[in-house]
Design an enzyme around this catalytic site. Structure first.
Site, short mmCIF file in Angstrom:
data_model
loop_
_atom_site.label_atom_id
_atom_site.label_comp_id
_atom_site.label_asym_id
_atom_site.label_seq_id
_atom_site.Cartn_x
_atom_site.Cartn_y
_atom_site.Cartn_z
N ASN A 94 3.25 2.61 -1.82
CA ASN A 94 2.25 2.54 -0.74
C ASN A 94 2.77 1.73 0.45
O ASN A 94 2.15 0.79 0.92
CB ASN A 94 0.92 1.98 -1.25
CG ASN A 94 1.02 0.56 -1.78
OD1 ASN A 94 2.11 0.12 -2.16
ND2 ASN A 94 -0.09 -0.15 -1.79
N HIS A 179 -2.47 4.37 -11.92
CA HIS A 179 -3.51 3.45 -11.44
C HIS A 179 -4.85 4.12 -11.76
O HIS A 179 -5.21 5.13 -11.15
CB HIS A 179 -3.35 3.24 -9.93
CG HIS A 179 -4.47 2.45 -9.30
ND1 HIS A 179 -4.30 1.17 -8.83
CD2 HIS A 179 -5.76 2.77 -9.06
CE1 HIS A 179 -5.45 0.74 -8.32
NE2 HIS A 179 -6.36 1.70 -8.45
N HIS A 232 -1.72 -2.01 -14.91
CA HIS A 232 -2.69 -3.12 -14.90
C HIS A 232 -3.98 -2.87 -15.68
O HIS A 232 -5.08 -2.84 -15.13
CB HIS A 232 -3.02 -3.57 -13.47
CG HIS A 232 -3.19 -2.46 -12.45
ND1 HIS A 232 -4.03 -1.40 -12.63
CD2 HIS A 232 -2.62 -2.28 -11.24
CE1 HIS A 232 -3.98 -0.61 -11.56
NE2 HIS A 232 -3.11 -1.13 -10.71
N ASN A 278 -7.42 -5.84 -7.39
CA ASN A 278 -7.86 -4.54 -7.89
C ASN A 278 -6.87 -4.06 -8.94
O ASN A 278 -5.71 -3.88 -8.63
CB ASN A 278 -7.94 -3.54 -6.73
CG ASN A 278 -8.53 -2.22 -7.19
OD1 ASN A 278 -9.22 -2.17 -8.20
ND2 ASN A 278 -8.24 -1.15 -6.46
N ASP A 305 2.13 -6.84 -10.45
CA ASP A 305 1.35 -6.26 -9.35
C ASP A 305 1.42 -7.18 -8.12
O ASP A 305 0.43 -7.39 -7.41
CB ASP A 305 -0.11 -6.01 -9.76
CG ASP A 305 -0.83 -5.04 -8.82
OD1 ASP A 305 -0.20 -4.54 -7.85
OD2 ASP A 305 -2.03 -4.81 -9.02
N PHE A 323 -7.28 -6.62 -1.30
CA PHE A 323 -7.03 -6.96 -2.70
C PHE A 323 -5.56 -7.37 -2.88
O PHE A 323 -4.67 -6.77 -2.29
CB PHE A 323 -7.29 -5.73 -3.59
CG PHE A 323 -8.72 -5.27 -3.61
CD1 PHE A 323 -9.65 -5.90 -4.42
CD2 PHE A 323 -9.14 -4.20 -2.83
CE1 PHE A 323 -10.97 -5.46 -4.46
CE2 PHE A 323 -10.46 -3.75 -2.86
CZ PHE A 323 -11.38 -4.38 -3.68
#
Ligand SMILES: [Zn+2]
Length: 431
Positions: A94, A179, A232, A278, A305, A323
């Site tokens: 991202n 995710h 996560h 998140n 993360d 987040f």
């Protein structure tokens, strides 16, 4: 180029080794692991009273380059990783532009080779622009060096698209890192939905937002006969789903972050924007379930993360803040203190989850072990060292870490990547 590491407690979960030994490194590879190695021409590192582990691997980091170099870049992320004890990190896609093209994947690989002090391996997007609609050129991206595929940050909402991604991953023997978040259920949420969110008045993100997608994707991966890695993991329900899927021989693996292991949503009585993550910090029952999952082996890996954000973005208050936690430099100390010192898990299990299992899941055959022929990537730990986290001392470009002031026992003391000492930074690499 040689290096001799003497008298360390060498832990190699891949072989079960846990003994005081010497390790000889030549030209970036481990050549010998034995008692009392003699190598008169090799510089010596005295590892007495220290632990020598295979280099730690973070499967889940946001490096922010290209596009958001104000928050972090390839060099600063790599230095934060080296200080945190990591010899390899995987960079989530991202970025801006999104890593959905061979051009960006190749840029990250080339710039990491040129500037990073540790290995940075790109994870490419599952869908173009992370939009969840059209699959990327997964074959081309894998050929360019993408180590896995993920739409991290969003999750693939369309079940049909996810099914097609898993089927394509099966053909390529590629790894999907998932995710899991149903955005219709999570939309607008800022923290875990439960008594704490009701008390504080912030909109909640229900556990179901995660559980629903873990459930769907375990079913889809089972049907496709392919691997899937759950990012996560944070809820009791998702832990149960992964546990059941493993019993049914579905090829699912999972990671958990340090912050989900050591914090619950009750920490938000002080609504620190640095605690806004998140998936959100969950309830005490979820944290307990994660501890059990780590002990049982239901969870395979720790992953940070690492999500750096510049101060101006986090200082806008809890509701507006993005987040993420800047986690590379505190992950290992947090878990040494909270899990190993407190005897929740053994040191060997911690090393397994920080190195051996991530290497296996990612298919990094030269990593995650200390044996002749392996890459000379080593993380040296001092279990006795007490550290106090001070965010002003982070080498990351960002400061959004909620553990400021925490006193922790155990820390990475030296990081060796490809036979060179890359941390401490002031120590010149042997020649
Ligand atoms: Zn994510």
């Amino acid at each position: 180029m040689k290096l001799l590491i003497k008298n360390g407690r060498v832990i190699d979960p891949s072989s079960g080794l846990d003994e005081t030994l010497d390790v000889l490194v030549v030209d970036g590879k481990i050549v010998s692991v034995a008692a009392r190695i003699e190598a008169p021409d090799a510089p010596v590192i005295d590892a007495s009273r220290l632990v020598v582990a295979p280099g730690f691997i973070d499967m889940h980091a946001h490096v922010r380059e290209p596009g958001q170099e104000k928050k972090e870049d390839i060099l600063s992320a790599s230095r934060a990783a080296a200080k945190g004890g990591f010899t390899t990190i995987c960079a989530m896609p991202n970025t801006n532009p999104v890593n959905d093209s061979r051009r960006i994947t190749e840029y990250i690989i080339a710039e990491s080779r040129r500037r990073a002090v540790i290995s940075i391996l790109p994870i490419a997007a599952i869908t173009k622009g992370l939009a969840g609609e059209e699959l990327t050129d997964m074959a081309g991206l894998a050929a360019s060096g993408a180590v896995a595929f993920s739409d991290d940050g969003r999750g693939v909402q369309n079940s049909r698209v996810m099914k097609e991604a898993l089927e394509r991953a099966k053909k390529l023997d590629a790894l999907i890192i998932d995710h899991c978040e149903d955005s219709n259920l999570s939309r607008g949420g800022m923290m875990n939905e439960g008594p704490a969110s009701a008390l504080l008045g912030f909109p909640g993100i229900p556990a179901a937002a995660e559980d629903v997608m873990v459930s769907r994707d375990v079913i889809l991966a089972g049907a496709a006969g392919t691997r899937i890695h759950i990012a996560h993991l944070s809820t009791r329900g998702a832990v149960d789903l992964v546990r059941q899927a493993k019993k049914r021989d579905i090829q699912v693996t999972a990671e958990v972050t340090p912050h989900h292991v050591v914090l619950s949503d009750t920490a938000l009585q002080r609504p620190d924007p640095n605690l806004k993550v998140n998936p959100p910090l969950r309830g005490a029952e979820d944290v307990k379930a994660l501890h059990e999952a780590i002990q049982e082996g239901v969870v395979d890996a720790f992953a940070t993360d690492h999500a750096p954000h510049s101060p101006d973005q986090k200082e806008v208050g809890f509701a507006q803040a993005p987040f993420g936690i800047d986690g590379l430099e505190t992950a290992v100390s947090l878990l040494l203190d909270r899990l190993v010192s407190r005897q929740v898990i053994s040191l060997r299990r911690l090393v397994d989850m920080f190195s051996t299992r991530p290497a296996q899941i990612l298919g990094l055959h030269g990593k995650g072990r200390i044996s002749p022929g392996a890459d000379a990537d080593l993380t040296i730990l001092n279990l006795h060292q007490e550290v106090t986290v001070d965010v002003r001392n982070l080498v990351s470009k960002s400061r959004n870490n909620p553990f400021d002031g925490w006193r922790l026992k155990g820390a990475p003391q030296m990081t060796i990547r490809g036979g060179r000492v890359v941390y401490p930074f002031d120590r010149s690499a042997p020649t």
